[in-house]
Design an enzyme around this catalytic site. Structure first.
Site, mmCIF file in Angstrom:
data_model
loop_
_atom_site.group_PDB
_atom_site.id
_atom_site.type_symbol
_atom_site.label_atom_id
_atom_site.label_comp_id
_atom_site.label_asym_id
_atom_site.label_seq_id
_atom_site.Cartn_x
_atom_site.Cartn_y
_atom_site.Cartn_z
ATOM 1 N N HIS A 30 -2.061 -4.894 1.900
ATOM 2 C CA HIS A 30 -3.334 -4.438 2.473
ATOM 3 C C HIS A 30 -3.904 -5.429 3.485
ATOM 4 O O HIS A 30 -4.639 -6.354 3.135
ATOM 5 C CB HIS A 30 -4.334 -4.223 1.330
ATOM 6 N N HIS A 82 -5.538 -5.737 7.673
ATOM 7 C CA HIS A 82 -5.989 -5.088 8.916
ATOM 8 C C HIS A 82 -5.616 -5.990 10.090
ATOM 9 O O HIS A 82 -6.132 -7.094 10.210
ATOM 10 C CB HIS A 82 -7.502 -4.863 8.877
ATOM 11 N N ASP A 109 -7.536 4.204 4.662
ATOM 12 C CA ASP A 109 -8.343 3.018 4.350
ATOM 13 C C ASP A 109 -9.477 2.764 5.350
ATOM 14 O O ASP A 109 -9.323 2.898 6.543
ATOM 15 C CB ASP A 109 -7.501 1.754 4.238
ATOM 16 N N HIS A 136 -7.953 -2.237 -3.521
ATOM 17 C CA HIS A 136 -9.099 -3.119 -3.805
ATOM 18 C C HIS A 136 -10.049 -2.616 -4.906
ATOM 19 O O HIS A 136 -11.231 -2.371 -4.650
ATOM 20 C CB HIS A 136 -9.884 -3.430 -2.538
ATOM 21 N N ASP A 155 -6.825 -7.419 1.606
ATOM 22 C CA ASP A 155 -7.764 -6.661 2.452
ATOM 23 C C ASP A 155 -8.251 -7.543 3.596
ATOM 24 O O ASP A 155 -9.425 -7.501 3.981
ATOM 25 C CB ASP A 155 -8.947 -6.101 1.640
HETATM 26 O O1 DOR Z 1 -14.342 -4.575 4.059
HETATM 27 C C1 DOR Z 1 -13.613 -3.768 4.578
HETATM 28 N N1 DOR Z 1 -13.147 -3.919 5.832
HETATM 29 N N2 DOR Z 1 -13.258 -2.713 3.869
HETATM 30 C C2 DOR Z 1 -12.584 -1.693 4.412
HETATM 31 O O2 DOR Z 1 -12.309 -0.768 3.731
HETATM 32 C C3 DOR Z 1 -12.206 -1.712 5.841
HETATM 33 C C4 DOR Z 1 -12.131 -3.075 6.351
HETATM 34 C C5 DOR Z 1 -12.102 -3.172 7.845
HETATM 35 O O3 DOR Z 1 -11.321 -2.435 8.482
HETATM 36 O O4 DOR Z 1 -12.809 -3.999 8.395
HETATM 37 ZN ZN ZN Z 2 -10.418 -0.283 2.033
#
Ligand code: DOR
Ligand code: ZN
Length: 427
Positions: free
Chosen positions: A60, A62, A152, A232, A305
């Site tokens: 997980h 980004h 997500d 998460h 995350d």
């Molecule tokens: O805190 C988060 N940031 N939770 C999410 O589900 C998305 C993520 C983001 O893309 O910044």
């Molecule tokens: Zn998420």
């Protein structure tokens, strides 16, 4: 090229190896594990006192690329991963454009092959543009090597559409990664519903925001015959529901993040956007339940995350800042400090949760040190203590709630396909 890692304590869940041995890498593969190896090598790494583990796998992350490369790129995210001991990372699809078809998945995979020092697997969206209206090109994305589909950042609120998507995912052999959030109930909340949120005057996010969708998704995946992975997990009731579903034999796995097993809402002292993430930091009782779930196997995986944002974006009130904190470069140290040092996990179980189990969930042959497997390896020194400093991060993101926190255990060296991609300087 031959690398010999000498005198390291090998931790390999696949074979159960839990002892000091030398590990020989030949080209991109693990060649041999033996005691007192006499093999000649181009490079010898002395791993005395360190753990030698399969490279960490993060389900997980980004990466923000394409579309938000001011926050992170595939290249910088991969460097951060290497620094954190990760050799494979799964990228979430909430980029711009959203990763919702075969070509876009292929684009990221080719870009990562050219620019990333670690393996990057791109997860596909469930609906086109993550708009919740039409299903994405699920079959095409599966053929292009996406390991899972996920919406997500939000949940698919149209249950009928989600059921159809789950069935398609099951038919294509894809996992469904669920971010559980009942959006109408979450409203404009920024902090967990608590006395602290009230003190700070922040709009709230209740337990039910997560738990209602956890329940729905478990039942929906059962009906669809899909493999569900809950992202998460942050609440005690979600942990309970997952335990119950597992006991009933449902095909379900779950992950928790370091911030959710380390911090509670009570650690938020002031309006500080580096403590704003989704799901939010919960009650101390929830933190305890997550720890218990990790200990008893209800929670299979530790994921980060990793959600980088710029200083400008985070330099405002929690009311206006985006959700998310970085995590790739602190996860291993936090897991070791909070879970292994406290006796919640053995070092071997930490490797299961941070590498081996994740590999199994995405159907990867990684996560092992078996001879002949690709040499994705991390050397981790459990003796070193240090203070987390975001200024040292390879990530573009500095948004961490762990700035200044003292931790024990540090990644010393990360190897991907037989190549050293990160090595901590020794002074
Ligand atoms: O805190 C988060 N940031 N939770 C999410 O589900 C998305 C993520 C983001 O893309 O910044
Ligand atoms: Zn998420």
């Amino acid at each position: 090229m031959r690398i010999l890692i000498k005198n390291g304590h090998i931790l390999d869940p696949a074979s159960g190896t839990d002892e000091v041995k030398d590990l020989l890498i030949e080209e991109d593969r693990i060649a041999k594990l033996e005691k007192n190896s006499k093999h000649k090598a181009d490079r010898v790494i002395d791993a005395t006192g360190c753990y030698v583990m399969p490279g960490l796998i993060d389900l997980h992350v980004h990466l923000r690329d394409p579309g938000f490369t001011h926050k992170e790129t595939i290249e910088t995210g991969a460097l951060a991963a290497a620094r954190g001991g990760y050799t494979t990372i799964c990228a979430m699809p909430n980029t711009n454009p959203v990763m919702d078809n075969r070509d876009r998945i292929g684009f990221v995979h080719r870009k990562a092959a050219a620019e990333a020092v670690v393996n990057v697997l791109q997860i596909g969206a469930i609906t086109e543009g993550q708009n919740g209206e039409y299903l994405a090109d699920i079959a095409g994305m599966a053929e292009e090597g996406a390991p899972a589909i996920s919406e997500d950042g939000k949940s698919v609120m149209n249950t009928k559409l989600y059921l159809k998507g789950m069935k398609q995912a099951a038919a294509c052999g894809l996992k469904v990664f669920a971010h559980c959030e009942e959006k109408t109930l979450a409203g404009n909340g920024v902090m967990h519903k608590s006395a602290r949120a009230k003190e700070l005057g922040m709009p709230e996010i209740s337990h039910a925001v997560e738990d209602i969708i956890t329940a729905r998704d478990i039942l929906l995946a059962k009906e669809a015959g899909a493999d569900l992975h809950l992202c998460h997990v942050s609440t005690a009731d979600s942990v309970k529901m997952i335990a119950l579903a597992k006991k009933a034999g449902y095909r379900i796995t779950a992950e928790a993040c370091p911030h959710h097993f380390t911090l509670s809402v009570e650690d938020i002292q002031k309006d500080d956007p580096n403590f704003k993430m989704n799901p939010p930091l919960r009650d101390p009782e929830d933190v305890e339940a997550i720890r218990q779930g990790i200990a008893d196997g209800t929670i299979d995986v530790i994921s980060t995350d990793h959600a980088p944002h710029t200083m400008q974006e985070k330099g405002v009130s929690m009311l206006g800042a985006p959700f998310g904190i970085v995590g790739l470069e602190t996860a291993a140290s936090l897991a070791y400090t909070e879970l292994v040092e406290t006796g919640i996990l053995t070092p071997m179980q930490m490797v299961e949760k941070m590498s081996y189990n994740g590999a199994k969930i995405i159907g990867s042959e990684k996560g092992t040190l078996a001879p002949d497997s690709v040499a994705d390896i991390v050397i981790f020194d459990p003796r070193e203590t240090y203070v987390i400093d975001a200024a040292e991060f390879a990530s573009k993101g500095r948004n961490t709630p762990f700035q200044g926190r003292r931790v024990k255990g540090r990644v010393r060296c990360t190897i991907v396909a037989g190549e050293v991609v990160y090595e901590k300087e020794t002074h």
